[in-house]
Enzyme design. Sequence first.
Site, PDB file in Angstrom:
ATOM      1  N   ASP A  11       0.856  -1.192   0.000  1.00 48.33           N
ATOM      2  CA  ASP A  11       0.000   0.000   0.000  1.00 48.33           C
ATOM      3  C   ASP A  11       0.887   1.236   0.000  1.00 48.33           C
ATOM      4  OD1 ASP A  11      -1.946   1.899   0.285  1.00 48.33           O
ATOM      5  OD2 ASP A  11      -2.725   1.169   2.198  1.00 48.33           O
ATOM      6  N   ASP A  45      -3.129   2.344  -5.958  1.00 54.70           N
ATOM      7  CA  ASP A  45      -1.998   2.418  -5.028  1.00 54.70           C
ATOM      8  C   ASP A  45      -1.828   1.189  -4.146  1.00 54.70           C
ATOM      9  OD1 ASP A  45      -4.361   2.925  -3.738  1.00 54.70           O
ATOM     10  OD2 ASP A  45      -3.583   4.512  -2.455  1.00 54.70           O
ATOM     11  N   GLU A  46      -2.653   0.153  -4.357  1.00 57.06           N
ATOM     12  CA  GLU A  46      -2.565  -1.044  -3.524  1.00 57.06           C
ATOM     13  C   GLU A  46      -2.619  -2.303  -4.381  1.00 57.06           C
ATOM     14  OE1 GLU A  46      -5.231  -1.277  -0.141  1.00 57.06           O
ATOM     15  OE2 GLU A  46      -5.810   0.811  -0.457  1.00 57.06           O
TER      16      GLU A  46
END
Length: 408
Positions: free
Chosen positions: A8, A104-105
């Site tokens: 993350d 973003d993860e």
Amino acid sequence: MATILHCDANNFYASVEIMLNPALKGKPIAVCGNPEKRHGIVLAKSEQAKKAGVKTAEPLWQAKQKCPELIFVSPHYDDYVAISNKLFDMYSEYTDKVEPFGIDECWLDCTQSTNLFGSGENIANTLRERVKAELGITISVGVSFTKIFAKLGSDYKKPDAVTVIDKNNYKDIIWALPVTDLLMVGRQTAKLFKSLSINTIGDLARYDVETLQQYIGINGKKLHQYANGIEIDEIKLAEQKHIPESVGNSTTTPFDITTPSEAEAILTSLSEMVAARLRKYHLVANGIGVSIRYCSLDGTNKTNMLNFSTCNAGDIAEQAFELFLTMHNFKKDQPIRQLGVYTYKLSKSETRQTTIFDIPHDKRENIDKSLDKIRNKYGQSIVKSGLVAKHQEICEGLVDKEFQPFKK
């Protein structure tokens, strides 16, 4: 036992802005749209702003009251996508099983990689240091034996941290967390759990599963398994994609749409993003839909089947605008504040039956694929259609909703 990582990127939008402008380092910043263009909310915040109590999605005036020294920064979506692509390329160096969870993860299945790169914790720390050195941002990584526990691990300690959750410590770490931290526990489920005195993940893990199923059906059993570290969901290969029911995008416009040309520009820009995602998934669409929301917040939508399959932006935009004109009368209907384009009846592009009439569409798609490569390298806004360029002000800031931050 599986070795699963959840990576993350910390405060992703804000971190990229600080990387692009080092003068912002160490300061409380909030990435936000223009308040005068209906986007006056916090999209992302730096660690310093977070410590001051600034929250994602709250109004800018409220954030400023909490943190008077807060610096507002306009978003640069092309840069976020470019950094995201570099992140995922880096992750793919360690395993071919990479499952995105937004821009973003993502989850990484490193079970077969430990012989090459060391333990899951070693891989996590290697990635953490590489991301910091090569991209100028930080990530937090959870390492565990299930996807759910790995996700909880990456959330457990931030920023720039690695948390290992294994068979020996998961009850100490995971079971003490609020049950609302568990994926798939929404507001309604949280209310139900509260009425059953299920406050922590441990409470859920120890609860009678048959009673849970009586209240919330099969999801009760699934959540009970998640809480106990039982999971059958596998991380797919990076190139494996399930066929979604639809692919679409919508936007609230910076100002009211009052002319056909403005509407066509927005629909064209949205269609380009939808088409790019179809090609990314190797899908073609056989149906198109358009949604309209007016300033009164009333809305309408309409769909239409196509007599051909396509993942071409021009085809989608043309059909969307034709459909739009059957829905809206600029002389009679009120101004528009939101437009959406979506495609449905999707199928794999390689299974499409082609005929001589598909040749024009195939040529268009080849051009689009070339544009994809250019935009992926230099940013979405590097190449624009003439219509979108003409109405740049109203199209400015549109971003693929697949990469919006409001998913938690």
